[in-house]
Design a protein around this motif. Sequence first.
Motif, PDB file in Angstrom:
ATOM      1  N   GLN A1095       0.816  -1.211   0.000  1.00 59.75           N
ATOM      2  CA  GLN A1095       0.000   0.000   0.000  1.00 59.75           C
ATOM      3  C   GLN A1095       0.850   1.260   0.000  1.00 59.75           C
ATOM      4  OE1 GLN A1095      -3.351   0.051  -0.358  1.00 59.75           O
ATOM      5  NE2 GLN A1095      -3.140  -2.150  -0.657  1.00 59.75           N
ATOM      6  N   GLY A1096       1.863   1.318   0.869  1.00 55.63           N
ATOM      7  CA  GLY A1096       2.695   2.510   0.942  1.00 55.63           C
ATOM      8  C   GLY A1096       1.977   3.718   1.491  1.00 55.63           C
ATOM      9  N   ALA A1097       1.282   3.555   2.619  1.00 51.78           N
ATOM     10  CA  ALA A1097       0.540   4.672   3.206  1.00 51.78           C
ATOM     11  C   ALA A1097       1.431   5.458   4.152  1.00 51.78           C
ATOM     12  CB  ALA A1097      -0.687   4.158   3.945  1.00 51.78           C
ATOM     13  N   ALA A1098       1.304   6.776   4.142  1.00 50.65           N
ATOM     14  CA  ALA A1098       2.041   7.628   5.070  1.00 50.65           C
ATOM     15  C   ALA A1098       1.387   7.560   6.445  1.00 50.65           C
ATOM     16  CB  ALA A1098       2.076   9.060   4.561  1.00 50.65           C
ATOM     17  N   GLN A1099       2.210   7.469   7.506  1.00 44.76           N
ATOM     18  CA  GLN A1099       1.679   7.285   8.850  1.00 44.76           C
ATOM     19  C   GLN A1099       2.604   7.939   9.864  1.00 44.76           C
ATOM     20  OE1 GLN A1099       0.668   3.248   9.695  1.00 44.76           O
ATOM     21  NE2 GLN A1099       0.249   3.591  11.856  1.00 44.76           N
ATOM     22  N   TRP A1100       1.987   8.477  10.932  1.00 43.67           N
ATOM     23  CA  TRP A1100       2.741   9.056  12.047  1.00 43.67           C
ATOM     24  C   TRP A1100       3.066   7.959  13.063  1.00 43.67           C
ATOM     25  CZ3 TRP A1100       4.808  13.765  12.060  1.00 43.67           C
ATOM     26  CH2 TRP A1100       4.276  14.736  11.211  1.00 43.67           C
ATOM     27  N   TYR A1101       4.322   7.967  13.561  1.00 45.03           N
ATOM     28  CA  TYR A1101       4.771   7.010  14.571  1.00 45.03           C
ATOM     29  C   TYR A1101       5.299   7.778  15.783  1.00 45.03           C
ATOM     30  CZ  TYR A1101       4.614   3.655  10.704  1.00 45.03           C
ATOM     31  OH  TYR A1101       4.213   2.878   9.648  1.00 45.03           O
ATOM     32  N   ASP A1102       4.888   7.344  16.983  1.00 40.90           N
ATOM     33  CA  ASP A1102       5.379   7.957  18.219  1.00 40.90           C
ATOM     34  C   ASP A1102       6.823   7.565  18.460  1.00 40.90           C
ATOM     35  OD1 ASP A1102       3.021   9.260  18.807  1.00 40.90           O
ATOM     36  OD2 ASP A1102       2.176   7.544  19.884  1.00 40.90           O
ATOM     37  N   LEU A1103       7.633   8.559  18.820  1.00 46.02           N
ATOM     38  CA  LEU A1103       9.033   8.315  19.153  1.00 46.02           C
ATOM     39  C   LEU A1103       9.134   7.833  20.600  1.00 46.02           C
ATOM     40  CD1 LEU A1103      10.686  11.419  17.454  1.00 46.02           C
ATOM     41  CD2 LEU A1103      10.662   9.087  16.623  1.00 46.02           C
ATOM     42  N   MET A1104       9.998   6.831  20.799  1.00 49.24           N
ATOM     43  CA  MET A1104      10.211   6.249  22.124  1.00 49.24           C
ATOM     44  C   MET A1104      11.617   6.570  22.605  1.00 49.24           C
ATOM     45  SD  MET A1104       7.233   4.906  22.285  1.00 49.24           S
ATOM     46  CE  MET A1104       7.387   3.949  23.799  1.00 49.24           C
ATOM     47  N   ASP A1105      11.795   6.484  23.918  1.00 52.07           N
ATOM     48  CA  ASP A1105      13.100   6.737  24.527  1.00 52.07           C
ATOM     49  C   ASP A1105      13.958   5.492  24.437  1.00 52.07           C
ATOM     50  OD1 ASP A1105      15.115   8.034  25.714  1.00 52.07           O
ATOM     51  OD2 ASP A1105      14.036   8.561  27.554  1.00 52.07           O
ATOM     52  N   ASP A1106      15.270   5.684  24.583  1.00 48.08           N
ATOM     53  CA  ASP A1106      16.221   4.576  24.506  1.00 48.08           C
ATOM     54  C   ASP A1106      17.314   4.817  25.535  1.00 48.08           C
ATOM     55  OD1 ASP A1106      18.477   3.182  22.038  1.00 48.08           O
ATOM     56  OD2 ASP A1106      17.449   2.250  23.734  1.00 48.08           O
ATOM     57  N   LYS A1107      17.764   3.778  26.170  1.00 51.06           N
ATOM     58  CA  LYS A1107      18.801   3.928  27.192  1.00 51.06           C
ATOM     59  C   LYS A1107      20.148   4.269  26.584  1.00 51.06           C
ATOM     60  CE  LYS A1107      16.574   0.710  30.409  1.00 51.06           C
ATOM     61  NZ  LYS A1107      16.733  -0.534  31.191  1.00 51.06           N
ATOM     62  N   ASP A1108      20.431   3.824  25.390  1.00 55.20           N
ATOM     63  CA  ASP A1108      21.734   4.079  24.756  1.00 55.20           C
ATOM     64  C   ASP A1108      21.690   5.431  24.078  1.00 55.20           C
ATOM     65  OD1 ASP A1108      22.473   1.591  25.601  1.00 55.20           O
ATOM     66  OD2 ASP A1108      21.786   0.615  23.744  1.00 55.20           O
ATOM     67  N   LYS A1109      21.873   6.499  24.827  1.00 53.94           N
ATOM     68  CA  LYS A1109      21.842   7.839  24.278  1.00 53.94           C
ATOM     69  C   LYS A1109      23.256   8.310  23.981  1.00 53.94           C
ATOM     70  CE  LYS A1109      17.654   9.393  26.618  1.00 53.94           C
ATOM     71  NZ  LYS A1109      17.062  10.424  27.482  1.00 53.94           N
ATOM     72  N   GLY A1110      23.331   9.230  23.066  1.00 50.56           N
ATOM     73  CA  GLY A1110      24.567   9.969  22.832  1.00 50.56           C
ATOM     74  C   GLY A1110      25.513   9.337  21.884  1.00 50.56           C
TER      75      GLY A1110
END
Length: 1112
Positions: A1095-1110
Motif C-alpha cells: 500500500q505505501g501509506a504515510a503514517q505518524w509514529y510515536d518516538l520512544m526513549d532509549d537507554k543508549d543515548k549519545g
Amino acid sequence: MDRSPGDRPSPVDQPNAPSDPPDQPPTAHAKLDQSSGNQPAGPGAAGEALAVLTSFGRRLLVLVPVYLAGAIGLSVGFVLFGLALYLGWRRVREEKERSLRVARQLLDDEERLTTKTLYMSHRELPAWVSFPDVEKAEWLNKIVAQVWPFLGQYMEKLLAETVAPAVRGSNPHLQTFTFTRVELGEKPLRIVGVRVHPGQRKEQILLDLNISYVGDVQIDVEVKKYFCKAGVKGMQLQGVLRVILEPLIGNLPIVGAVSMFFIRRPTLDINWTGMTNLLDIPGLSSLSDTMIMDSIAAFLVLPNRLLVPLVPDLQDVAQLRSPLPRGIIRIHLLAARGLSSKDKYIKGLIEGKSDPYALVRVGTQTFCSRVIDEELNPQWGETYEVMVHEVPGQEIEVEVFDKDPDKDDFLGRMKLDVGKVLQAGVMDEWFPLQSGQGQVHLRLEWLSLLPDAEKLEQVLQWNRGVSSQPEPPSAAILVVYLDRAQDLPIVTSEFYPPQLKKGNKEPNPMVQLSIQDVTQESKTVYNANCPVWEEAFRFFLQDPRSQELDVQVKDDSRALTLGALTLPLARLLTAPELTLDQWFQLSSSGPNSRLYMKLVMRLLYLDSSEVRFPAVPGTPGAWDLDDESPQTGSSVDAPPRPSHTTPDSNFGTENVLRIHVLEAQDLIAKDRFLGGLVKGKSDPYVKLKLGGRSFRSRVVREDLNPRWNEVFEVIITSIPGQELEVEVFDKDLDKDDFLGRCKVSLTTVLNNGFLDEWLTLEDVPSGRLHLCLERLTPRPTAAELEEVLQVNSLIQTQKSAELAAALLSVYLERAEDLPLRKGTKPPSPYATIAVGDTSHKTKTVSQTSAPVWDESASFLIRKPNSESLELQVQGEGTGALGSLSLPLSELLVADRLCLDHWFMLSNGPGQVLLRAQLRILVSQHSGVEAYSHSYSHSSSSLSEEPELWGGLPHITSSAPELRQRLTHSDSPLEAPAGPLGQVKLTVWYYSEERKLISIVHSCRALRQNGRDPPDPYVSLLLLPDKNRGTKRKSSQKKRTLNPEFDERFEWELPLDEALRRKLDVSVKSSSSFMSRERELLGKVQLDLTEIDLSQGAAQWYDLMDDKDKGSS
C-alpha cells in the motif's frame, strides 16, 4: 464617355482586349493585326468597285416586284403590303442580332473582370479556398434526443438483468451487489460533427463522430453486506469515435456489422459519490477512482473495439472484432539534450541538474525508460516495439520527466503522427520538446507484416545486427483469436484439493495464454462448460522456430485446470498464409473437450528499398512521396490540409483562481527608533507566489493589524500538489524585514471551489493572515456576460486591478504561404500573441514558409466587448511577415464562443490555423467579494453572516493517494503526539525494481532539552544488520522542532528477505559544531512483517526513549 450597349469598345478604352484564350499564345493577335494592316492598294480598289455594283444590283431587284405587279394589273395596295412585311421582318432580325451582340459583350466583360480581380483563369482556384469535410448533424442529435429516454429504459434493464449478476458472480464479497437507481438524465449525447472518409476498400464505410456528452446521469449501487452505497452523479465525455460499417452486402440491411472505437483516449470525467466507502470493501481496496477511470476510458480505445453484428452467421467475425495491426513501429529512444534543470538545493539557492526518464506512448501501449541520474543530456539507447492499428490517426507521444522522491517534474513532450513514419520508412531525427526545452533523439522504423515464411531467415539475420535493450528485437507477431470452448469438465469435489469442499457445479472458465515469460488472460465466463470468449491476444515473437504457445483453461480461482494445450509455433510456418483456423483438442480434460482458435502469424519486415533519410528536416522535398500511390496499411486515405486545429486534450481546461487578501492580526513589530530604545510598529505588505507568477499588495503604514482588502487573479491548471506561497514583509528603506510565511494547498479550492481561512504565519512568534480563495468556473456561453460585468463592478475594490470577466485560450497550430523574398532563404518565423499588455511569444521554426508551432496561451479578459486578440508573425532578422487582429466580440457571437479555422494575415499572403476559445468566468460566491467592502468596518460581523462565510460544506477527499501526499495538513482527528514527538514515514516494497523504499516526510513536536531548539536529522538502519551497507541518513535541519525532510531511501533486496527485517528509525541532533556526539531525540522500530508493504501509506509514529543515548 457614353456609348450604346451595342457599340464595341475601342482599343483605347480596353487595353487588355482582345483577351487571349487559355490555350492560344498572346502573339496570335499581333500576327493577325500585322497581316491585316499590310495589304496592297490594288486589290482594295477593285473590291470597292465590286461592292458598289452589288449594291446597285440589289436596288434594281427591289423594283422587280413593282414591275411585275403593273404588268399583271394588280393594285398598288398589294405592293405596299408586301413591302411592309419585308421591312417588319428585317427589323425583327436586326433586334435579335443586336441582343446577341450585347449578351456576348457582357459575357466578355465579366470574364475579363473576373480574371483581372482574382488573377486566375476559369480553371484555377486560389490556395485559401477550402471545402470543410466535417459536417454538422443536427438531425442526428434530434433523433438521439428523441431516443434518449428509451435508451435509459434499456440501460436500466441491461444493468439489472445482465451486469448485476455478472458482478455478483465475479467476487464473493459482492454477492449482495445491486443497482438501486439508474437514470440517464435529461441531457442527451451530442454529435458535434461527422466526417466521412473515402476508404480504400469499397466494402466498408468509415465515419468519425466528434461526440460530446456533458450529462446528468445518476447511477447508484449498493452492497448490502457492507452497508456501502456508491454511484455516479454526472459524467463528461469528449472524443472522436470512429465508426466502421463493414462488410457491405447485397442483402438487407446492406451493412453486415458496425465497429466502434476511439483512436485516441477520450477525455473522461466522472463525478463519483461514495467512492471511499466502496473502496473499503475487501478485494477492492487496491483500486482507486483514477484506476477505474483509466479502465473505463480504455474500454473503447484501440486496440479494443466494440463490434455489433447486424446479420446472423456473419463471416470473419473475429477478423472484424480484432483485425490485424496495420504495421509495427520500432522506436529507438536514443538520447536527449538541452533538458531543463529541475533539482534545487538549499531552497533554490543552488541549481542542480535533473534525473530524466522518458515515457513512450502509442494508444494504450506505454513504455518507461530507465532513469539517468544527474544528467541534462541523457543517453538511453532503448528500443520498444508498438503495434499500429490506424494510419493516420494514432500518434507517437514521448514525455520526459525528472524523477523525484515525491512528484516527478515535467520536462517536455513531443508528438508525431504515425503516418509520417509510414511515409518515410525510417526517420532518424532530433525532435524538439513542446512545453519545455531541449530535444529528444528518436529513430523510428516502420515494419510491414508479411505472410511469407521464406523471409524469416532474412529477418533473423537482420535482427542479429540490431542492438536492442531491454528486450531483443522481434521477428514476428502472433495474433490469437480465442473463440470458444466445448464440453469442458463439470467441476466436482474430486477435482479440488481436500481443503476445498465444493459440490458439482458448472465451471467459471478463463484462459491463460503464454509464450515464454509473457502471459495474457481472457475474461471469465461464469457458470458455463461451453463458454464463448471472442477475444484477441497479440504476442511479439523473437524466433518462432523454437517458441511454443502454452494454453491453460482454468477455473476462475486459478486452482483448478480444466484443460491444457501446447502448440509449437513452427507449425504455423508450414501452414498456408501462416494461419491456423480450427478446433484444438485439450489434454488433461474431458474426452470431448476442445478449444476453437484462429492463429495468425506475420513476419516483421523492414523494406530497405523504402528507407529514406531526409537531408534537413523541414526543407523542400524532405519527405516527397509519390502522391498517386495509395497508402498501404491505412483504413483511410491520406488527409488533405487540416481545416481545424488538433490541440492537446488539456487545452482550454484551465481555471482562474481569485485570491482575496483581506487582513492580518498580531504581526510582530520590526521598526525601532533611537537605536532600538523605542519600539515602533511595522509597515506590512504581502507577497504571493503561484505557478511562476508573483503578486504584491500595497503597504499599510504603521499597523500590526493591517487590512488590505485586495484581489488578485491567476490562471491555474488542475495539476494536483500546487501550493500558494504567502510571505509578509515590513517595508523599510534598505532591506525589508520578514514578518512570516505560510503555504496554502490548492487541492481544497480545486475540489470545492472556495476556501476561507485564517492562516498562522510560520517562522515568527506571532501573526496570522486572513485569505479567501475562489475558483472561478469558466462557461462557454455569453448569456451571463452582462451579469458578470455588473457583479465585477460592484465587488471591485479601490486598491485592486479591474477584475476579469472571461478567460481566452488561444491555440496556434501552424502557418502557410508566408512571403518569400527573391534570392534569400525561407524565413525563420515566430509569432507573438497579445491581448492588452499581456503577450506570448512562440518558438522560432528554422527556415520554412509553413511553420508548425503547436503552442497555446491563455489570457484574462476584462472587457470582452472591446478587447481584441493581436497576432504578429515575424521572421528572425527579416521583419514582419503578416498580422491578424481578431476582435473578441466575434467570439461572443460564435458557436460555443469558439472560432477554429484558417485566418488570412494582413500585410502579406500568409494564413494561420488558429483556435480561439472564450469562456465567461462565473463566480459562485459573489457575496464573498461584495461583503469584503464592508469588512473593514467590523471584523466581528464574520460570525454574523453564515450565509456568506460559514455556509460551505466540509471539505474531504476521497482519493487515498491524495491524502497521503498532503504531508503538511494533518487531520484534526489524529492522536496527539507523544512526549518525545512523532515521525511521519512511508514504507513500501517496489516489486518491479525489487527494492524496499522508505520516505521520511517530517517530524513534529520534538523534545527540546536545552535553551535552543535542536538541529534534527533522521537515521535509518535495517536490522539485524548494523553495518554501513544498510544505514541511511537524512539531511540536517537547523533549529526546529518540526523539521520537514521529504527524502527517499532505498534498499535493494528480495521481498521475502525484507519481510524478515526490522526498520530502526532514530531522530538525532548534533550536540555541537566541534563534537561528533549526537543527541538521541527519540526512536521507533518497525516490524516489516506487520506492515502492508503493497500500500505505501504515510503514517505518524510515536518516538520512544532509549537507554543508549549519545552514541552514533
